[in-house]
Write a protein that holds these residues in place. Sequence first.
Motif, PDB file in Angstrom:
ATOM      1  N   ASP A 342       0.851  -1.186   0.000  1.00 57.82           N
ATOM      2  CA  ASP A 342       0.000   0.000   0.000  1.00 57.82           C
ATOM      3  C   ASP A 342       0.889   1.240   0.000  1.00 57.82           C
ATOM      4  O   ASP A 342       1.628   1.493   0.960  1.00 57.82           O
ATOM      5  CB  ASP A 342      -0.918  -0.002   1.229  1.00 57.82           C
ATOM      6  CG  ASP A 342      -2.039   1.015   1.109  1.00 57.82           C
ATOM      7  OD1 ASP A 342      -1.740   2.218   1.006  1.00 57.82           O
ATOM      8  OD2 ASP A 342      -3.215   0.618   1.103  1.00 57.82           O
ATOM      9  N   ILE A 344       0.002   4.328   0.178  1.00 58.93           N
ATOM     10  CA  ILE A 344      -0.478   5.401   1.045  1.00 58.93           C
ATOM     11  C   ILE A 344      -0.049   5.159   2.494  1.00 58.93           C
ATOM     12  O   ILE A 344       0.474   6.050   3.174  1.00 58.93           O
ATOM     13  CB  ILE A 344      -2.002   5.540   0.937  1.00 58.93           C
ATOM     14  CG1 ILE A 344      -2.392   5.906  -0.506  1.00 58.93           C
ATOM     15  CG2 ILE A 344      -2.535   6.575   1.920  1.00 58.93           C
ATOM     16  CD1 ILE A 344      -3.880   5.978  -0.740  1.00 58.93           C
ATOM     17  N   THR A 345      -0.266   3.916   2.976  1.00 59.76           N
ATOM     18  CA  THR A 345       0.063   3.613   4.373  1.00 59.76           C
ATOM     19  C   THR A 345       1.490   3.125   4.544  1.00 59.76           C
ATOM     20  O   THR A 345       2.015   3.112   5.659  1.00 59.76           O
ATOM     21  CB  THR A 345      -0.903   2.550   4.918  1.00 59.76           C
ATOM     22  OG1 THR A 345      -0.756   1.334   4.147  1.00 59.76           O
ATOM     23  CG2 THR A 345      -2.337   3.028   4.818  1.00 59.76           C
ATOM     24  N   VAL A 347       2.433   0.026   4.063  1.00 62.70           N
ATOM     25  CA  VAL A 347       2.328  -1.278   4.719  1.00 62.70           C
ATOM     26  C   VAL A 347       2.110  -2.353   3.663  1.00 62.70           C
ATOM     27  O   VAL A 347       1.415  -2.135   2.660  1.00 62.70           O
ATOM     28  CB  VAL A 347       1.165  -1.277   5.738  1.00 62.70           C
ATOM     29  CG1 VAL A 347       0.964  -2.660   6.328  1.00 62.70           C
ATOM     30  CG2 VAL A 347       1.429  -0.260   6.840  1.00 62.70           C
ATOM     31  N   GLY A 370       4.258  -3.141  10.149  1.00 62.16           N
ATOM     32  CA  GLY A 370       3.712  -1.989   9.457  1.00 62.16           C
ATOM     33  C   GLY A 370       4.772  -1.237   8.680  1.00 62.16           C
ATOM     34  O   GLY A 370       5.700  -1.804   8.101  1.00 62.16           O
ATOM     35  N   VAL A 371       4.636   0.085   8.689  1.00 62.33           N
ATOM     36  CA  VAL A 371       5.554   0.924   7.909  1.00 62.33           C
ATOM     37  C   VAL A 371       6.974   0.882   8.471  1.00 62.33           C
ATOM     38  O   VAL A 371       7.948   1.146   7.764  1.00 62.33           O
ATOM     39  CB  VAL A 371       5.022   2.373   7.884  1.00 62.33           C
ATOM     40  CG1 VAL A 371       5.103   3.013   9.261  1.00 62.33           C
ATOM     41  CG2 VAL A 371       5.783   3.204   6.863  1.00 62.33           C
ATOM     42  N   GLU A 434      -2.806   3.462  -5.521  1.00 57.05           N
ATOM     43  CA  GLU A 434      -3.017   3.191  -4.100  1.00 57.05           C
ATOM     44  C   GLU A 434      -2.219   1.973  -3.650  1.00 57.05           C
ATOM     45  O   GLU A 434      -1.569   1.996  -2.608  1.00 57.05           O
ATOM     46  CB  GLU A 434      -4.496   2.955  -3.827  1.00 57.05           C
ATOM     47  CG  GLU A 434      -4.803   2.641  -2.367  1.00 57.05           C
ATOM     48  CD  GLU A 434      -6.271   2.374  -2.129  1.00 57.05           C
ATOM     49  OE1 GLU A 434      -6.648   2.102  -0.980  1.00 57.05           O
ATOM     50  OE2 GLU A 434      -7.058   2.448  -3.105  1.00 57.05           O
ATOM     51  N   GLN A 435      -2.273   0.893  -4.456  1.00 56.12           N
ATOM     52  CA  GLN A 435      -1.566  -0.326  -4.097  1.00 56.12           C
ATOM     53  C   GLN A 435      -0.802  -0.843  -5.316  1.00 56.12           C
ATOM     54  O   GLN A 435      -1.236  -0.669  -6.448  1.00 56.12           O
ATOM     55  CB  GLN A 435      -2.536  -1.404  -3.594  1.00 56.12           C
ATOM     56  CG  GLN A 435      -3.213  -1.063  -2.279  1.00 56.12           C
ATOM     57  CD  GLN A 435      -4.186  -2.142  -1.842  1.00 56.12           C
ATOM     58  OE1 GLN A 435      -4.561  -3.008  -2.631  1.00 56.12           O
ATOM     59  NE2 GLN A 435      -4.601  -2.096  -0.586  1.00 56.12           N
TER      60      GLN A 435
END
Length: 659
Positions: A342, A344-345, A347, A370-371, A434-435
Amino acid sequence: LNLIKTIQVELDWVTTESAALEAISERSYDAYLVDAQLLQLSSNNRQHPWLKQGKTVPVIWLTDTPETGITALASGAADYLVYAQLSSPLLERSLRLTIAYARSQYQRKAGKSQHQTQLDKANPTSSNRKKVRYLCNDFSECKYAESAIKRANAQLEQRVRERTAELQRINQELTQEIQERQRVENALRDSEERFRQLAENIGSVFWMIKPDLSELLYVSPMYEEIWGRSCKSFYQNPYSWLDTIHPSDRTSVEMDVAQVIQSDYHQGRLDIEYRIVRPDGSIRWIHARAFPIRNSAGNVYRVAGISEDITDKKRIEEELHQNKLFTEKIANTSPQLLYLYDLITGVNVYVNQQSVELLGYTPEEIQQSGVKFFLDMIHPDDLPLLNELPNHFTTLADHEVSEQEYRIRHKNGSWRWLRSRDIIFRRCANGLPEQILGCAIDITAHKEIELQLRESESRLSAIINSISDGILIVDQQGIVEFANPSAEKLFNQPLKNLVNHEFGLPIVVGETAELGIVRPGGKLGMGEMSIAKTKWQGEPVYVVSLRDITERRQAEEALRESEERFRQLADNIQDVFWLFEPSSNQILYVSPPYEQVWGGSIGNLYIDFNNWLDTIHPDDQESVLDKISKYPQGELITQDYRIVRPDGEIRWICDRAFP
């Protein structure tokens, strides 16, 4: 009649006209209640025998419409009552008034007859004059009675007028009520017709049943198509649907239904899925939803529901589930790292199990980090590449593939080189990526080989500049373009007299010539000159090599050692290393891991280049040949293709070729 309290009523009930005639012949009655459905009365038949009875005993006509009642009144009935409006107070009032009116009429007629008798006696003969007073007295009493009857008649007529007015008002109200009821009934009939059309034409089964399941009130025809059983059998046995449930689902369905019934439907709707077994043995999936219908008091008086055939939906869900499992198995057995990232995030939404082998981390550990995972694990020198990913993908179309190479720290602390191939998987509503969906392979070994090759090239350059062989690069016009320091010594000329000057000797490609050289210390020696044709800086040139034959043996030995080191390096890496001559389509060298990866013999490759092409998957041969055709251009070419091993197994190969 049982609810009438103001008067005492005795009723004889008969169901046929003959029984009624027999009853009135044996006993006298105060009034007759006649059911209009038993007798036919029309405007052309106003002298029905029963209406003639009204001359002596009042007749109350029971009818279904005011129009028929008015016809009965015109034909001699004392009153009429409409079924839809019939009540105990209305029936009691009608009986009391009609009987009282009939009795007053009878007394009036009886008084007239007595009065006529007294008038006849008022003309006596001379022999009877002594009885006049008695007669007069009697006549006064008669007049008094007549006056009382008149007052009673007047009161009765006033009551009749009031009753008539009341009946007219009631009749008007009834007419309005009937019209309103007809309107409501028409609307209800239209609504029921629309409901029936809807219920009978939807692809689901609509049904309505009593709360205790004891009586089926309605089931739509679709029941027969889905269940394969008749609606009639369902009506006859409302519990028969339980027998159609698959044995594996019956207990749970019965428990759910029983729980709802025991709670008096307070837990709300019933929403269940179960299987049924049709008479032909086929199995179908049903999605049933039921909801209670309550009356004004809040009590459940019926239950309605919809049962939908979801067999196709279940089949698709199962196929999707199997496809998902199949995809997951492929992803988890793939040698490549597959992921969904992703932008945006920052992750990883999905990572396959290959992350354990490549990086030492499980997919769960990567997703939980996560990030922070990439921020902490990517090599500091490669972090700018990660930060530029969102901007980088905004410039790409959906079908474009982006390749990246970066370093990431393994769980054991070592650095691994990865090469990723990414495409845009999903975009936001505003069109921005986005992904991204990507795969990555471990190219650490390749990077090590590249490093070794660069070191080898560096060593080669060092060798050229340091070896005792003189090297000259001569262009097509015979002008020297390059000369190494040894050429200066061997040709006994300074570099400035060699470079950009004519070579001055015959150039014969492929032949070896011997000529005198000056060895270190000023001694003469014999040199061996060989000439080859090649390209240098994109132009065709001649490479002139002048070697001191005196040291030839020593140089050859050094060369053999160098080749042996190269062979040991190529033979001991896990990937297949090869040398290919594009001009002759000849394979010069293939490292031993070829036999393990391809499952074939290396010897066949040296015999015929096509033996290697035959191992490539038919769908990939065209693209591979296209890449091979570009080898002479000196480009760095990377390609992925499949091979078919002799045992039929298919493997994916990542091939990197460089000149």
